[in-house]
Motif scaffolding. Structure first.
Motif, PDB file in Angstrom:
ATOM      1  N   PRO A 174       0.808  -1.224   0.000  1.00  0.00           N
ATOM      2  CA  PRO A 174       0.000   0.000   0.000  1.00  0.00           C
ATOM      3  C   PRO A 174       0.843   1.277   0.000  1.00  0.00           C
ATOM      4  O   PRO A 174       2.056   1.233   0.217  1.00  0.00           O
ATOM      5  N   GLY A 175       0.167   2.404  -0.194  1.00  0.00           N
ATOM      6  CA  GLY A 175       0.843   3.699  -0.262  1.00  0.00           C
ATOM      7  C   GLY A 175       1.089   4.345   1.088  1.00  0.00           C
ATOM      8  O   GLY A 175       1.776   5.367   1.169  1.00  0.00           O
ATOM      9  N   HIS A 176       0.511   3.793   2.134  1.00  0.00           N
ATOM     10  CA  HIS A 176       0.724   4.337   3.480  1.00  0.00           C
ATOM     11  C   HIS A 176       0.846   3.194   4.486  1.00  0.00           C
ATOM     12  O   HIS A 176       0.264   2.123   4.299  1.00  0.00           O
ATOM     13  N   ASP A 177       1.530   3.506   5.573  1.00  0.00           N
ATOM     14  CA  ASP A 177       1.643   2.546   6.674  1.00  0.00           C
ATOM     15  C   ASP A 177       0.577   2.896   7.716  1.00  0.00           C
ATOM     16  O   ASP A 177       0.843   3.578   8.689  1.00  0.00           O
ATOM     17  N   TYR A 178      -0.638   2.431   7.468  1.00  0.00           N
ATOM     18  CA  TYR A 178      -1.765   2.811   8.324  1.00  0.00           C
ATOM     19  C   TYR A 178      -2.209   1.663   9.233  1.00  0.00           C
ATOM     20  O   TYR A 178      -3.222   1.769   9.901  1.00  0.00           O
ATOM     21  N   ALA A 179      -1.494   0.559   9.223  1.00  0.00           N
ATOM     22  CA  ALA A 179      -1.966  -0.599   9.997  1.00  0.00           C
ATOM     23  C   ALA A 179      -0.825  -1.154  10.834  1.00  0.00           C
ATOM     24  O   ALA A 179       0.281  -0.611  10.850  1.00  0.00           O
ATOM     25  N   SER A 180      -1.097  -2.231  11.515  1.00  0.00           N
ATOM     26  CA  SER A 180      -0.069  -2.814  12.381  1.00  0.00           C
ATOM     27  C   SER A 180       0.984  -3.571  11.577  1.00  0.00           C
ATOM     28  O   SER A 180       2.046  -3.893  12.085  1.00  0.00           O
ATOM     29  N   CYS A 181       0.678  -3.877  10.315  1.00  0.00           N
ATOM     30  CA  CYS A 181       1.701  -4.502   9.468  1.00  0.00           C
ATOM     31  C   CYS A 181       1.774  -3.742   8.147  1.00  0.00           C
ATOM     32  O   CYS A 181       0.793  -3.141   7.702  1.00  0.00           O
ATOM     33  N   ALA A 182       2.946  -3.791   7.540  1.00  0.00           N
ATOM     34  CA  ALA A 182       3.203  -2.960   6.358  1.00  0.00           C
ATOM     35  C   ALA A 182       2.554  -3.512   5.099  1.00  0.00           C
ATOM     36  O   ALA A 182       2.143  -2.758   4.214  1.00  0.00           O
TER      37      ALA A 182
END
Ligand SMILES: [Fe+2]
Length: 222
Positions: A174-182
């Protein structure tokens, strides 16, 4: 055959990806932004040369390093033709694409998929078993549709297509690191991402545009 490196840069936790074709050492940068020195350092560490720039879409946090990268290299810029018009890519002499096109990176090839919703000309890039999703699919999320050019109905159809047409074992980058895994897989997203599990267009639009942004968890009504 190829090597992928991700950099997390900027205050919005953007992921910038470098893809190197091992045969020619040509490198493509996906969505260069925030710290161009870091991007060139990474290319040097990978012992390759930046030859292509692939844009998933034209939002500032994904493109604010484009001009510098183009200035410091011979890289060619690639963008969907609709996104170029939306952006007003003026004078950057980009190679304009349509969904279904293939782009060469040295001796390897990526396929472009037009995935509108977050912006009109958003795309995902498919390389082998990897899908670079920009702000279309996040790990357990999807891009906002309430910014200029956003369209929640288009996003609903885009996610349906992704869920239906891609191999579940594919890795989502994805384009952003918005979760607990990349990163994640399509299979994990089909199972746990609320945006892949809302059945009707009406519910999807309501959740994306109103409920999700106020952090109201999705609970399906059967
Ligand atoms: Fe965006």
């Amino acid at each position: 055959m190829y090597e992928i490196k991700s950099l997390k840069l900027g205050h919005m936790d953007n992921f910038i990806y470098l893809i190197k074709d091992k045969k020619t050492s040509d490198i493509a940068v996906v969505d260069p932004a925030w710290d161009v020195d870091a991007i060139f350092r990474a290319a040097e560490e990978m012992e390759g040369e930046i030859k292509e720039v692939f844009l998933t879409h034209s939002h500032y946090d994904h493109v604010n390093g484009v001009d510098q990268v183009l200035h410091r290299s011979d890289a060619k810029l690639h963008i969907h033709k609709i996104e170029d018009r939306f952006w007003g890519g003026a004078g950057r002499n980009a190679k304009l694409h349509s969904g279904g096109d293939f782009i060469k990176l040295g001796s390897i090839e990526l396929k472009i998929h037009h995935t509108p919703g977050h912006t009109p000309g958003s795309v995902c890039y498919e390389l082998d078993n990897h899908l670079f999703t920009g702000d279309t699919v996040f790990v357990y999320g999807c891009g906002r549709c309430n910014l200029r050019g956003g369209d929640p109905e288009a996003m609903y159809h885009t996610l349906n297509k992704i869920g239906t047409n891609f191999d579940p074992s594919m890795t989502v980058l994805p384009g952003h690191d918005y979760a607990s895994c990349a990163t994640s897989t399509i299979a994990e997203q089909l199972q746990g991402n609320p945006f892949f599990n809302i059945k009707t267009l009406h519910e999807f639009v309501d959740y994306r545009m109103h409920k999700h942004n106020r952090s109201i968890p999705y609970s399906p009504v059967n």
